[in-house]
Each structure stands twice: as structure tokens, then as C-alpha cells.
Design an enzyme around this catalytic site. Sequence first.
Site, PDB file in Angstrom:
ATOM      1  N   ASP A  98     102.400  92.964  17.341  1.00 28.23           N
ATOM      2  CA  ASP A  98     102.886  91.591  17.306  1.00 28.23           C
ATOM      3  C   ASP A  98     103.502  91.301  15.941  1.00 28.23           C
ATOM      4  OD1 ASP A  98     103.216  88.861  17.987  1.00 28.23           O
ATOM      5  OD2 ASP A  98     101.234  88.362  17.212  1.00 28.23           O
ATOM      6  N   ASP A 137     104.190  87.572  14.504  1.00 23.15           N
ATOM      7  CA  ASP A 137     103.591  86.395  13.868  1.00 23.15           C
ATOM      8  C   ASP A 137     102.070  86.519  13.809  1.00 23.15           C
ATOM      9  OD1 ASP A 137     106.186  85.447  13.864  1.00 23.15           O
ATOM     10  OD2 ASP A 137     105.917  84.316  15.710  1.00 23.15           O
ATOM     11  N   ASP A 184      97.189  88.844  17.589  1.00 29.25           N
ATOM     12  CA  ASP A 184      96.208  87.856  17.161  1.00 29.25           C
ATOM     13  C   ASP A 184      95.880  86.838  18.248  1.00 29.25           C
ATOM     14  OD1 ASP A 184      98.916  86.916  16.694  1.00 29.25           O
ATOM     15  OD2 ASP A 184      98.050  85.197  15.668  1.00 29.25           O
TER      16      ASP A 184
END
Length: 180
Positions: free
Chosen positions: A9, A11, A134
Amino acid sequence: MIKKSIAIDMDGVIADVEQQFLNWYHRDYGVLFTKEYLTGKQEANAFPEEGAARKFAFTPGFFLTLPVMDGAVEAVKKLMETYEVYIVSAAMEFPLSLPEKLEWLKLNFPFIHWRNVIFCGDKSIINTDFMIDDHLKNLDNFKGKPIMFHAFHNVSYNHHVRANNWDEVLAILSDTNFTN
């Protein structure tokens, strides 16, 4: 030999969106919060000014100027020695982010080939061996082995293997009990 694959990922994993939220809130509202202040909050209610984080994400320049997460560049280079690495971002919610995220990757991760960059709306289509993310919404339905990268919004969850930083990611992925 065929390499195993990893979806990483952007961000909150290679790009420090938490610090960007804090920097932009301080810039626009004059109040300086710490990362500890954000702990346990969700983006929607992260700040006293309702919707501030979402407003920032729709502002030109937000994604282009994200700080790089500590250790991310070195760790991704190391992972590329053993794995087929893909950068995967659910970027469709923020249309302005698409060109900014691509430019950010060119500036900060120029060694990642454009063929290894995937912008999508729903990560449930991703079919790699591992995913580092996240957000639970991306990890919970992932068919491979998920690694939850520590973020202010996921501190209360522990049903995925957690990595608090990039050194821990490398340690997890070097553990043959996890990777086999």
C-alpha cells in the site's frame, strides 16, 4: 525460479499520511498535534475540525508532498531482490490523487517500474502472495498472507500480523514460518 509477490500500500505504509495530516492541520488551523494524539482515532474524527482530513485528501498537492515513511525506500529495494513487488493504492476515491501518486512514486521510488503500480477502487481483486497495508478493509478479505502496517486508526486491532515499521516488515518476511 518464480518469485513470490507482495502488494504494498502507499498511504500509511510507504507514504507518511499521518504526518501529512498533522502538518496540514497545523498549517491551516494553527494547532500542532502529535502522532500520539491521533492514536485510536479514525480519519473522519481525527481532528476537532470535522472533516479536516478528508478535506486535505481532496486538496491539490496533498498526495504529491507526502513524506516518505522511515525506512521504506531501503526496505522496498531489499524486498525487490527476493519478491515481485507491486505498489497498490485504492486511489479512485480521491481522483486528484492519481497523477499526484504516480508522480510521487517517480520522485521517491524511481526504481519501481510503471507495470508494478496498480491504482484501483477495491483491493479485493489483488491476488499476490502477501499484502502490506494499514487498512483492515483491505486485509480482512485478502486471500494471501496479510501484514498490517501500524497506523493510528488500527491500534485496537490484532487479528493480523502487525508490523510497526519497515524493519519489522523485513523480519516478518524473512521468517520462513510466515512465508511458507
